[in-house]
Design a protein around this motif. Structure first.
Motif, PDB file in Angstrom:
ATOM      1  N   ASP A 137      32.938  11.739  55.154  1.00 17.05           N
ATOM      2  CA  ASP A 137      33.325  12.053  56.696  1.00 17.05           C
ATOM      3  C   ASP A 137      32.081  11.727  57.518  1.00 17.05           C
ATOM      4  N   ARG A 138      31.007  11.305  57.153  1.00 20.06           N
ATOM      5  CA  ARG A 138      29.986  10.954  57.888  1.00 20.06           C
ATOM      6  C   ARG A 138      29.372  12.092  58.762  1.00 20.06           C
ATOM      7  N   ASP A 139      29.178  13.187  58.021  1.00 11.58           N
ATOM      8  CA  ASP A 139      28.641  14.438  58.809  1.00 11.58           C
ATOM      9  C   ASP A 139      27.296  14.133  59.065  1.00 11.58           C
ATOM     10  N   PRO A 140      26.932  13.939  60.277  1.00 11.07           N
ATOM     11  CA  PRO A 140      25.351  13.809  60.634  1.00 11.07           C
ATOM     12  C   PRO A 140      24.464  15.070  60.307  1.00 11.07           C
ATOM     13  N   GLN A 141      24.879  16.116  60.179  1.00 11.59           N
ATOM     14  CA  GLN A 141      23.869  17.087  59.866  1.00 11.59           C
ATOM     15  C   GLN A 141      23.717  16.953  58.290  1.00 11.59           C
ATOM     16  N   PHE A 142      24.574  16.627  57.679  1.00 11.29           N
ATOM     17  CA  PHE A 142      24.409  16.596  56.171  1.00 11.29           C
ATOM     18  C   PHE A 142      23.903  15.381  55.846  1.00 11.29           C
ATOM     19  N   HIS A 143      23.809  14.251  56.674  1.00 13.00           N
ATOM     20  CA  HIS A 143      23.398  12.841  56.308  1.00 13.00           C
ATOM     21  C   HIS A 143      21.752  13.030  56.653  1.00 13.00           C
ATOM     22  N   SER A 144      21.356  13.579  57.660  1.00  8.99           N
ATOM     23  CA  SER A 144      20.070  13.894  58.136  1.00  8.99           C
ATOM     24  C   SER A 144      19.459  14.680  56.989  1.00  8.99           C
ATOM     25  N   LEU A 145      20.029  15.699  56.423  1.00  7.12           N
ATOM     26  CA  LEU A 145      19.351  16.634  55.166  1.00  7.12           C
ATOM     27  C   LEU A 145      19.273  15.656  53.674  1.00  7.12           C
ATOM     28  N   TYR A 146      20.550  14.799  53.557  1.00  8.12           N
ATOM     29  CA  TYR A 146      20.531  14.249  52.609  1.00  8.12           C
ATOM     30  C   TYR A 146      19.611  13.131  52.662  1.00  8.12           C
ATOM     31  N   ARG A 147      19.128  12.375  53.775  1.00 10.48           N
ATOM     32  CA  ARG A 147      18.140  11.543  53.915  1.00 10.48           C
ATOM     33  C   ARG A 147      16.695  12.051  53.761  1.00 10.48           C
ATOM     34  N   ARG A 148      16.571  13.375  54.099  1.00  9.19           N
ATOM     35  CA  ARG A 148      15.272  14.072  53.829  1.00  9.19           C
ATOM     36  C   ARG A 148      14.976  14.320  52.559  1.00  9.19           C
ATOM     37  N   ILE A 149      16.002  14.710  51.675  1.00 10.13           N
ATOM     38  CA  ILE A 149      15.781  15.065  50.290  1.00 10.13           C
ATOM     39  C   ILE A 149      15.803  13.621  49.499  1.00 10.13           C
ATOM     40  N   SER A 150      16.121  12.571  50.137  1.00  5.58           N
ATOM     41  CA  SER A 150      15.955  11.137  49.492  1.00  5.58           C
ATOM     42  C   SER A 150      14.655  10.881  49.402  1.00  5.58           C
ATOM     43  N   ILE A 151      13.478  11.365  50.176  1.00  9.11           N
ATOM     44  CA  ILE A 151      12.184  10.952  50.004  1.00  9.11           C
ATOM     45  C   ILE A 151      11.706  11.212  48.722  1.00  9.11           C
ATOM     46  N   GLY A 152      12.060  12.288  47.944  1.00 10.61           N
ATOM     47  CA  GLY A 152      11.496  12.722  46.641  1.00 10.61           C
ATOM     48  C   GLY A 152      12.213  11.739  45.846  1.00 10.61           C
ATOM     49  N   VAL A 153      13.125  10.994  46.087  1.00  7.58           N
ATOM     50  CA  VAL A 153      13.653  10.301  44.887  1.00  7.58           C
ATOM     51  C   VAL A 153      13.132   8.630  45.111  1.00  7.58           C
TER      52      VAL A 153
END
Length: 306
Positions: free
Chosen positions: A162-178
């Motif tokens: 659904d392209r939720d902007p808030q979820f996307h922002s947190l998703y990308r922040r967590i992606s740093i560790g990956v």
């Protein structure tokens, strides 16, 4: 990355293993959905294909978006400077400093990135993804999560779909560790990298595979070089040279001039599905971690991602 480190990042055991994704009996169905979504994202937009679909170009845009999500203005070490971007790019070993400088300049000139002095220290220049880049990244992520939704309908991927902007922002922040794990897995896929290292290579490969899956002469397909080049903004010669390289790597067999009959060999099907499984594994890891972080924040607990 060790299993214990992956579990620390995700906040518990991964929900899916790479092996079970790769061995899923519906992998060909997931592949077809992914090819449709990927080609739907870029078809009719050769400018964006030329700008983003090549390893160095893609990683500049992608890593910039990931690092920006983790910026804390009070912590200088998190600022998205050109130096920090280059440090993260070095994990992948796919572009020189000079090449990265040129790609950043191109992304800035086309409205995907801004480069401005930091408010806290005007001597430091900060990269900032624009809303144009973020919107594209939400669409890109939805295309890459779509095959997971096919294989595992019992899992809820709606926040990305659904392209939720808030979820996307947190998703990308967590992606740093990956990023270290992603770099290691990506560089272990030489067949994937053969296409990824060429401009428009990923979408040319996707068009080739989708045509073969739908062709009466399966696993052969007609992909006229001139038509494909025009569609994705590259030359006929570029497409021909890419497929000659793929033939040398035993991925395809060229039976006629100009792309009139291209046979997809078993190694290509297997390596593409392997690369797709790696992507799905990484996306599910981050999705699960993001869901857990969201629930923690919703319960009044601080969300800390390092």
């Amino acid at each position: 990355m060790e299993q214990a480190e992956i579990e620390r990042l995700v906040g518990g055991p991964p929900r899916l293993s790479l092996a079970e994704i790769g061995d899923h009996p519906r992998i060909s169905e997931a592949r077809e959905v992914f090819l449709d979504r990927l080609l739907g994202l870029y078809s009719g937009d050769p400018h964006t294909v030329r700008l983003l679909i090549e390893s160095g170009r893609f990683l500049v845009y992608h890593i910039a978006g990931v690092l920006d999500a983790g910026v804390d203005p009070a912590r200088r070490e998190t600022w998205l400077t050109i130096t920090r971007l280059k440090q993260e790019m070095s994990r992948f070993g796919l572009a020189s400093d000079r090449h990265i400088d040129g790609l950043i300049a191109r992304l800035c000139s086309t409205g995907f990135l801004d480069l401005k002095p930091a408010e806290q220290d005007r001597r430091v220049r900060i990269l900032k993804p624009t809303e144009k880049l973020k919107a594209h990244d939400r669409d890109w992520l939805a295309a890459h999560v779509a095959p997971l939704a096919v294989l595992y309908p019992e899992h809820d991927y709606r926040s990305v779909m659904d392209r939720d902007p808030q979820f996307h922002s947190l998703y990308r922040r967590i992606s740093i560790g990956v990023l270290p794990l992603a770099a290691s897995l990506l560089l272990s896929l030489p067949d994937t990298m053969l296409f990824f290292n060429h401009a428009a290579g990923a979408v040319v490969q996707a068009e080739l595979l989708r045509a073969a899956m739908r062709a009466p002469d399966h696993p052969a397909a007609a992909v006229p070089y001139a038509d494909v080049g025009k569609r994705f903004g590259v030359s006929l010669t570029h497409v021909r040279q890419l497929l000659i390289a793929a033939e040398a790597a035993s991925l395809v067999r060229l039976h006629a001039r100009g792309g009139r009959r291209v046979e997809i060999l078993p190694r290509q099907w297997a390596s593409y599905d392997r690369g797709m499984a790696v992507g799905m594994y990484l996306h599910d890891l981050v999705y699960v971690a993001t869901e857990r972080a969201s629930r923690g924040a919703g319960a009044g607990q601080p969300t800390v991602v390092r």
